[in-house]
Design an enzyme around this catalytic site. Structure first.
Site, short mmCIF file in Angstrom:
data_model
loop_
_atom_site.label_atom_id
_atom_site.label_comp_id
_atom_site.label_asym_id
_atom_site.label_seq_id
_atom_site.Cartn_x
_atom_site.Cartn_y
_atom_site.Cartn_z
CD GLU A 179 32.34 8.26 56.61
OE1 GLU A 179 33.09 7.26 56.54
OE2 GLU A 179 32.64 9.34 56.09
CG ASN A 221 29.23 13.75 60.30
OD1 ASN A 221 28.58 14.71 59.87
ND2 ASN A 221 30.50 13.53 59.95
CG HIS A 257 32.73 14.88 51.61
ND1 HIS A 257 33.74 15.81 51.78
CD2 HIS A 257 32.61 14.24 52.80
CE1 HIS A 257 34.21 15.71 53.01
NE2 HIS A 257 33.54 14.78 53.66
CD GLU A 285 33.15 15.09 57.29
OE1 GLU A 285 33.69 14.56 56.29
OE2 GLU A 285 32.97 14.50 58.35
CG ASP A 287 35.03 18.38 50.06
OD1 ASP A 287 34.07 17.62 49.78
OD2 ASP A 287 36.06 17.98 50.63
#
Ligand code: XIL
Length: 389
Positions: A179, A221, A257, A285, A287
């Site tokens: 990030e 990432n 996400h 990651e 979701d």
């Protein structure tokens, strides 16, 4: 299985066939008969996500909560049965491994690495350079610190060398930098950026990680790379520039996400353009959250929302399956009760973001992943909920 093997070990090796046992080698006449070596038992269900993903060469992962693994039996069983890769959700973050300056606490992370070995899973190391979850002695917010620029540089170098060496050989993919860009595609003005006077810390971090473990795949990432726009473009340009400088970067992680309120992203095109740079890509990651009730944070406001969520899950997995360079697909945990989403996204309240419900029963979102993997691998699909749940 261990007990079974000891009682079987006296039986002639020759009669043990059909995958249960393999012969260690042929022996000349008169020599000691070949020793039968037990091959691993079918340790996970044939209809599990990992078994189906095996057939198409994809690793299916999960983030793992170190405080629940080994404590909640059902959680632990599902982790072992369904996934072929694990990511420590928090246990390898700097605040966890060096809360007190100079004192390392590797136990939780090591326990997960040991669990992964026992269950034939690969480990995504997460994460070495980030502005969040830093120890208090270093920074409370990731943007300010009482340390000098030289000290900041020295502690980052030490952190990377010490952590990567600690798990050397046991990490498949390392999220080296996490990030580093904001949503406008600007480099975040973190303590790292400030100490280096720019983004030069990113190249240094990858080079140090490579020196500390020559074999791990080194990843950048980030979130929202799935959407075409300023951020994805900025990261794409950064990666190209790293490659031009011969910085050892092998992969880009798309966190994934997603929320039903923002629409389904342009994931396929973005995976493809990063892969076209010669990189591995991964969903790291995933979701899929949706608006939920304030007093029941995993109950969707809209009763039809789960269908949209199923579609997002399916398309995200299919996007990965369609790109050869996409080597792993990792949901950020699997059970709604343990998801970070309800605690993090409160305005509006969102939740219900994972593939198992609060009681760790599989949801429709699990079923679509299972069916997509089965279809991709040519296996019979539309499993009933039988073994493995
Ligand atoms: C989250 C964890 O899931 C939470 O338990 C923790 O409190 C905060 O961090 N991007 C990342 C992950 O790279 O490390 C974050 O994990 C979620 C966003």
């Amino acid at each position: 299985m261990r007990r079974l093997w000891s009682s079987l070990s006296v039986v002639s090796a020759a009669v043990l066939v059909a995958g249960q046992f393999t012969l260690a080698g042929s022996s000349p006449a008169g020599a000691t008969p070949p020793v039968a070596k037990p091959s691993p038992p079918a340790a996970y269900p044939a209809d599990s996500l990992r078994a189906l993903a095996d057939r198409v060469g994809l690793r299916i992962g999960t983030a793992v909560n170190a405080d629940v693994l080994g404590v909640d039996a059902k959680y632990t069983q599902i982790t072992a049965d369904q996934f072929s890769s694990v990511t420590p959700e928090n246990a390898m973050k700097w605040a966890e491994v060096e809360a007190t300056r100079g004192t390392y606490t590797w136990e939780k992370a090591q326990d997960l690495v040991d669990f992964a070995k026992e269950h034939k899973q690969l480990v995504r190391g997460h994460t070495l350079v980030w502005h969040n979850q830093l120890p208090a002695w270093l920074s409370s917010d990731g943007y300010t610190t009482t340390l000098s620029n030289d000290e900041v540089k020295a502690v980052l170098k030490k952190h990377i060398f010490d952590e990567v060496r600690q798990f050397k050989g046991d990490i498949w993919q390392w999220d080296v930098v996490n990030e580093a860009f904001d949503d406008n595609g600007q480099p975040r003005q973190t303590i790292w950026y400030k100490a280096w006077g720019g983004t030069g810390y990113i190249a240094d971090a990858f080079r140090w990680a490579r020196q500390a473990d020559p074999r791990a795949l080194l990843f950048y990432n980030d979130y929202n790379l799935e959407f075409t726009g300023a951020k994805s473009d900025a990261v794409y340009a950064m990666v190209k520039s790293l490659q031009a400088q011969r910085v050892p970067i092998q992969g880009v992680g798309f966190q994934g996400h997603l929320s039903t309120q923002y629409g389904y992203p342009d994931l396929s095109n973005n995976l493809e353009r990063f892969a076209a740079l010669g990189l591995k890509v991964a969903l790291t990651e995933v979701d899929v959250r949706t608006a939920t009730k304030a007093d029941a944070v995993n109950e969707p406001v809209d009763a039809l929302a789960p269908y949209a969520q199923e579609s997002y899950w399916s398309r995200t997995l299919q996007a990965c399956l369609a790109v050869r360079a996409c080597i792993s697909f990792t949901p950020w945990g699997f059970g709604d009760a343990y998801s970070w989403v309800p605690g993090w996204f409160k305005d509006p309240q969102e939740g219900a973001a994972l593939i198992y419900d609060e009681q760790l029963n599989p949801k429709g979102q699990y079923d679509v992943l299972q069916q997509d993997l089965a279809l991709a691998s040519g296996a019979p699909h539309r499993y009933g909920r039988g073994i493995g749940h």
